[in-house]
Design an enzyme around this catalytic site. Structure first.
Site, mmCIF file in Angstrom:
data_model
loop_
_atom_site.group_PDB
_atom_site.id
_atom_site.type_symbol
_atom_site.label_atom_id
_atom_site.label_comp_id
_atom_site.label_asym_id
_atom_site.label_seq_id
_atom_site.Cartn_x
_atom_site.Cartn_y
_atom_site.Cartn_z
ATOM 1 C CG HIS A 143 -5.892 6.885 -6.120
ATOM 2 N ND1 HIS A 143 -5.155 6.707 -7.316
ATOM 3 C CD2 HIS A 143 -5.907 5.798 -5.371
ATOM 4 C CE1 HIS A 143 -4.789 5.529 -7.092
ATOM 5 N NE2 HIS A 143 -5.155 4.914 -5.965
ATOM 6 C CG HIS B 127 -6.841 2.987 0.499
ATOM 7 N ND1 HIS B 127 -5.916 3.888 0.280
ATOM 8 C CD2 HIS B 127 -6.826 2.714 1.875
ATOM 9 C CE1 HIS B 127 -5.588 4.374 1.639
ATOM 10 N NE2 HIS B 127 -6.121 3.733 2.554
#
Length: 86
Positions: free
Chosen positions: A3, A23
């Protein structure tokens, strides 16, 4: 799955042979969390020499989205929600 670009570099250093970064786009799996976007994906890809796959909000039948992912330097994208709906 990483991330942050720094996590990507650390994973590569520890021997990872590929990464999932996300994401990237809005997804039901991360409802309420803003997506990191293709700029983030580009930064991750530049931080490592191993393949990076985008994850998060990837749509199966969206060639423009796939092109954005590839233009960011990723090796491809991974889908999860679409597979769960099959």
């Amino acid at each position: 799955s990483i991330h942050a670009p720094e996590e990507a570099a650390e994973a590569e250093k520890l021997g990872a042979s590929y990464l999932f970064a996300g994401h990237i786009y809005a997804t039901e799996c991360k409802k309420g969390l803003p997506p990191r976007g293709t700029g983030f994906l580009r930064d991750v890809c530049r931080a490592v020499h191993i393949p990076v796959y985008a994850i998060g909000g990837i749509r199966l039948n969206d060639p423009e989205q796939l092109q954005e992912i590839l233009d960011s330097g990723a090796a491809g994208g991974a889908v999860m929600s679409a597979c769960m709906r099959m």
